[in-house]
Design a protein around this motif. Structure first.
Motif, PDB file in Angstrom:
ATOM      1  N   LYS A  61     -37.297  13.106 -33.811  1.00 20.99           N
ATOM      2  CA  LYS A  61     -37.629  12.556 -32.491  1.00 20.99           C
ATOM      3  C   LYS A  61     -38.436  13.548 -31.667  1.00 20.99           C
ATOM      4  O   LYS A  61     -39.307  13.165 -30.886  1.00 20.99           O
ATOM      5  N   ASN A  62     -38.118  14.834 -31.827  1.00 22.85           N
ATOM      6  CA  ASN A  62     -38.752  15.851 -30.994  1.00 22.85           C
ATOM      7  C   ASN A  62     -40.100  16.351 -31.502  1.00 22.85           C
ATOM      8  O   ASN A  62     -40.896  16.864 -30.714  1.00 22.85           O
ATOM      9  N   VAL A  63     -40.341  16.252 -32.787  1.00 24.30           N
ATOM     10  CA  VAL A  63     -41.632  16.757 -33.291  1.00 24.30           C
ATOM     11  C   VAL A  63     -42.679  15.645 -33.439  1.00 24.30           C
ATOM     12  O   VAL A  63     -43.859  15.928 -33.590  1.00 24.30           O
ATOM     13  N   MET A  64     -42.234  14.383 -33.385  1.00 27.67           N
ATOM     14  CA  MET A  64     -43.163  13.268 -33.536  1.00 27.67           C
ATOM     15  C   MET A  64     -43.405  12.578 -32.195  1.00 27.67           C
ATOM     16  O   MET A  64     -42.555  12.592 -31.314  1.00 27.67           O
ATOM     17  N   ASN A  65     -44.561  11.951 -32.049  1.00 26.02           N
ATOM     18  CA  ASN A  65     -44.859  11.193 -30.832  1.00 26.02           C
ATOM     19  C   ASN A  65     -44.398   9.747 -30.931  1.00 26.02           C
ATOM     20  O   ASN A  65     -44.229   9.066 -29.919  1.00 26.02           O
ATOM     21  N   LYS A  66     -44.244   9.270 -32.176  1.00 23.50           N
ATOM     22  CA  LYS A  66     -43.779   7.891 -32.356  1.00 23.50           C
ATOM     23  C   LYS A  66     -42.733   7.881 -33.464  1.00 23.50           C
ATOM     24  O   LYS A  66     -42.889   8.587 -34.477  1.00 23.50           O
ATOM     25  N   PHE A  67     -41.672   7.112 -33.275  1.00 25.97           N
ATOM     26  CA  PHE A  67     -40.591   7.050 -34.267  1.00 25.97           C
ATOM     27  C   PHE A  67     -39.968   5.668 -34.136  1.00 25.97           C
ATOM     28  O   PHE A  67     -39.316   5.365 -33.140  1.00 25.97           O
ATOM     29  N   GLU A  68     -40.224   4.797 -35.113  1.00 25.92           N
ATOM     30  CA  GLU A  68     -39.743   3.415 -35.028  1.00 25.92           C
ATOM     31  C   GLU A  68     -39.055   3.007 -36.321  1.00 25.92           C
ATOM     32  O   GLU A  68     -39.332   3.558 -37.394  1.00 25.92           O
ATOM     33  N   TYR A  69     -38.192   2.004 -36.192  1.00 23.04           N
ATOM     34  CA  TYR A  69     -37.482   1.484 -37.370  1.00 23.04           C
ATOM     35  C   TYR A  69     -37.459  -0.035 -37.321  1.00 23.04           C
ATOM     36  O   TYR A  69     -37.302  -0.632 -36.252  1.00 23.04           O
ATOM     37  N   LYS A  70     -37.608  -0.645 -38.492  1.00 24.67           N
ATOM     38  CA  LYS A  70     -37.320  -2.084 -38.582  1.00 24.67           C
ATOM     39  C   LYS A  70     -36.758  -2.392 -39.967  1.00 24.67           C
ATOM     40  O   LYS A  70     -37.010  -1.659 -40.940  1.00 24.67           O
ATOM     41  N   ARG A  71     -35.973  -3.443 -40.039  1.00 19.23           N
ATOM     42  CA  ARG A  71     -35.432  -3.919 -41.309  1.00 19.23           C
ATOM     43  C   ARG A  71     -36.136  -5.231 -41.603  1.00 19.23           C
ATOM     44  O   ARG A  71     -36.090  -6.163 -40.791  1.00 19.23           O
ATOM     45  N   GLU A  72     -36.790  -5.295 -42.754  1.00 16.73           N
ATOM     46  CA  GLU A  72     -37.585  -6.482 -43.080  1.00 16.73           C
ATOM     47  C   GLU A  72     -37.453  -6.790 -44.558  1.00 16.73           C
ATOM     48  O   GLU A  72     -37.696  -5.898 -45.400  1.00 16.73           O
ATOM     49  N   ASN A  73     -37.098  -8.017 -44.889  1.00 16.62           N
ATOM     50  CA  ASN A  73     -36.978  -8.450 -46.294  1.00 16.62           C
ATOM     51  C   ASN A  73     -36.114  -7.504 -47.120  1.00 16.62           C
ATOM     52  O   ASN A  73     -36.481  -7.140 -48.250  1.00 16.62           O
ATOM     53  N   GLY A  74     -34.998  -7.088 -46.553  1.00 17.62           N
ATOM     54  CA  GLY A  74     -34.080  -6.218 -47.285  1.00 17.62           C
ATOM     55  C   GLY A  74     -34.571  -4.794 -47.440  1.00 17.62           C
ATOM     56  O   GLY A  74     -34.057  -4.036 -48.263  1.00 17.62           O
ATOM     57  N   LYS A  75     -35.578  -4.407 -46.647  1.00 15.99           N
ATOM     58  CA  LYS A  75     -36.097  -3.038 -46.746  1.00 15.99           C
ATOM     59  C   LYS A  75     -35.997  -2.302 -45.404  1.00 15.99           C
ATOM     60  O   LYS A  75     -36.169  -2.912 -44.345  1.00 15.99           O
ATOM     61  N   ASN A  76     -35.734  -0.998 -45.491  1.00 21.32           N
ATOM     62  CA  ASN A  76     -35.817  -0.135 -44.313  1.00 21.32           C
ATOM     63  C   ASN A  76     -37.269   0.302 -44.173  1.00 21.32           C
ATOM     64  O   ASN A  76     -37.872   0.764 -45.152  1.00 21.32           O
ATOM     65  N   ILE A  77     -37.814   0.145 -42.981  1.00 22.06           N
ATOM     66  CA  ILE A  77     -39.194   0.599 -42.750  1.00 22.06           C
ATOM     67  C   ILE A  77     -39.191   1.534 -41.537  1.00 22.06           C
ATOM     68  O   ILE A  77     -38.933   1.109 -40.407  1.00 22.06           O
ATOM     69  N   VAL A  78     -39.435   2.809 -41.804  1.00 21.00           N
ATOM     70  CA  VAL A  78     -39.473   3.808 -40.737  1.00 21.00           C
ATOM     71  C   VAL A  78     -40.922   4.242 -40.541  1.00 21.00           C
ATOM     72  O   VAL A  78     -41.615   4.569 -41.514  1.00 21.00           O
ATOM     73  N   THR A  79     -41.377   4.204 -39.292  1.00 22.88           N
ATOM     74  CA  THR A  79     -42.745   4.636 -38.992  1.00 22.88           C
ATOM     75  C   THR A  79     -42.691   5.837 -38.050  1.00 22.88           C
ATOM     76  O   THR A  79     -41.984   5.798 -37.037  1.00 22.88           O
ATOM     77  N   ILE A  80     -43.415   6.876 -38.408  1.00 21.53           N
ATOM     78  CA  ILE A  80     -43.549   8.034 -37.523  1.00 21.53           C
ATOM     79  C   ILE A  80     -45.036   8.324 -37.348  1.00 21.53           C
ATOM     80  O   ILE A  80     -45.845   7.996 -38.215  1.00 21.53           O
ATOM     81  N   ALA A  81     -45.362   8.908 -36.214  1.00 25.22           N
ATOM     82  CA  ALA A  81     -46.769   9.279 -36.000  1.00 25.22           C
ATOM     83  C   ALA A  81     -46.853  10.460 -35.041  1.00 25.22           C
ATOM     84  O   ALA A  81     -45.980  10.659 -34.209  1.00 25.22           O
ATOM     85  N   ILE A  82     -47.917  11.234 -35.219  1.00 24.25           N
ATOM     86  CA  ILE A  82     -48.151  12.371 -34.331  1.00 24.25           C
ATOM     87  C   ILE A  82     -49.597  12.325 -33.843  1.00 24.25           C
ATOM     88  O   ILE A  82     -50.511  12.011 -34.629  1.00 24.25           O
ATOM     89  N   ASN A  83     -49.777  12.595 -32.557  1.00 27.76           N
ATOM     90  CA  ASN A  83     -51.124  12.593 -31.996  1.00 27.76           C
ATOM     91  C   ASN A  83     -51.892  13.826 -32.463  1.00 27.76           C
ATOM     92  O   ASN A  83     -51.337  14.931 -32.478  1.00 27.76           O
ATOM     93  N   LEU A  84     -53.135  13.623 -32.817  1.00 27.09           N
ATOM     94  CA  LEU A  84     -53.945  14.757 -33.280  1.00 27.09           C
ATOM     95  C   LEU A  84     -54.893  15.252 -32.190  1.00 27.09           C
ATOM     96  O   LEU A  84     -55.552  16.268 -32.364  1.00 27.09           O
ATOM     97  N   LYS A  85     -54.955  14.516 -31.074  1.00 29.52           N
ATOM     98  CA  LYS A  85     -55.821  14.966 -29.965  1.00 29.52           C
ATOM     99  C   LYS A  85     -55.082  14.885 -28.653  1.00 29.52           C
ATOM    100  O   LYS A  85     -54.181  14.090 -28.516  1.00 29.52           O
TER     101      LYS A  85
END
Lengths: 108, 138
Positions: free
Chosen positions: B114-138
């Motif tokens: 949570k602290n090193v990334m700018n975006k941290f999201e989770y969703k459960r879809e079709n029996g799968k865990n989907i975690v998205t993280i992102a960091i700003n480069l500018k």
């Protein structure tokens, strides 16, 4: 992870080189435990520590608890900025004695 | 410069050793510095360690997909697994102010992400865990 041991006055200096992660944490845990058993004052020199994750932090905490339980000194020093940042984020900067370099740690 | 690539991993802890190489490939194609690379490596390491350690209690080999999508502005990563449902954003928060003897390590990995990334999201879809993280480069 590679280790280098040295005696400096009353202190035992354990220098780390490499990555402290899930793969290397058990070995560091063992090394730290053995050192705490035999030495009274320990400085872990982190100048060569390139990476640490929560598995690595867990071993640092475990070592600090062991040292504290037996009244021994367990200091850290010479952390790279990105490693220090992870200690700060985790609240570990408040519970460890962290010094800029070995000389500063030796004064305590 | 944009870069997209999908890496296929398995639920084996030795797969974590591939992360520095994956990050190196991303960095070459998208020109981000060592500090950014360190943070992404750490976040992926923590998330994949959780997935591999707790996501597959029945054992056996399972695939974990790592999608990388990099642009000049953003480095985004998606981890997809079909393991046990786990929302890391609902993980217990660590007590950062507790003294050493009372400190517990649980939840620290997610807290770091949570602290090193700018975006941290989770969703459960079709029996799968989907975690998205992102960091700003500018």
């Amino acid at each position: 992870m590679e280790y280098q041991d040295a005696k400096n006055g009353d202190f035992f200096v354990l220098s780390l080189k490499g990555r402290l992660d899930a793969a290397s944490a058990p070995d560091f845990d063992k090394k730290a435990s053995e050192t705490i058993e035999t030495e009274n004052s320990i400085i872990v020199d982190c100048a060569g520590l390139e990476y640490v994750n929560s598995s690595g932090l867990r071993t640092f905490l475990s070592a600090l608890k062991k040292a504290g339980a037996s009244g021994k000194k367990f200091y850290l020093c010479s952390m790279r900025q990105n490693i220090k940042e992870i200690f700060e984020i985790s609240g570990f900067a408040n519970i460890f004695m962290i010094f800029d370099d070995v000389d500063e740690a030796l004064k305590n | 410069m944009a870069f997209e690539k999908t890496y296929k991993l398995t639920n084996d802890m030795s797969e974590l050793e591939r992360l520095p190489l994956i990050l190196s490939e991303c960095a070459q194609n998208c020109d981000f510095d060592d500090e950014v690379s360190f943070k992404i490596n750490l976040a992926l390491d923590e998330l994949l360690t959780n997935t591999i350690s707790y996501g597959f209690p029945d054992g056996g080999e399972s695939k974990i997909i790592l999608n990388c999508e990099l642009s000049d502005e953003l480095a985004a990563f998606e981890i997809i697994d079909d393991g046990v449902e786990f929302n890391p954003l609902k993980a217990k928060k660590p007590d950062l102010d507790a003294p050493a003897v009372e400190r517990e390590i649980g939840g620290l990995g997610v807290h770091i992400v949570k602290n090193v990334m700018n975006k941290f999201e989770y969703k459960r879809e079709n029996g799968k865990n989907i975690v998205t993280i992102a960091i700003n480069l500018k």
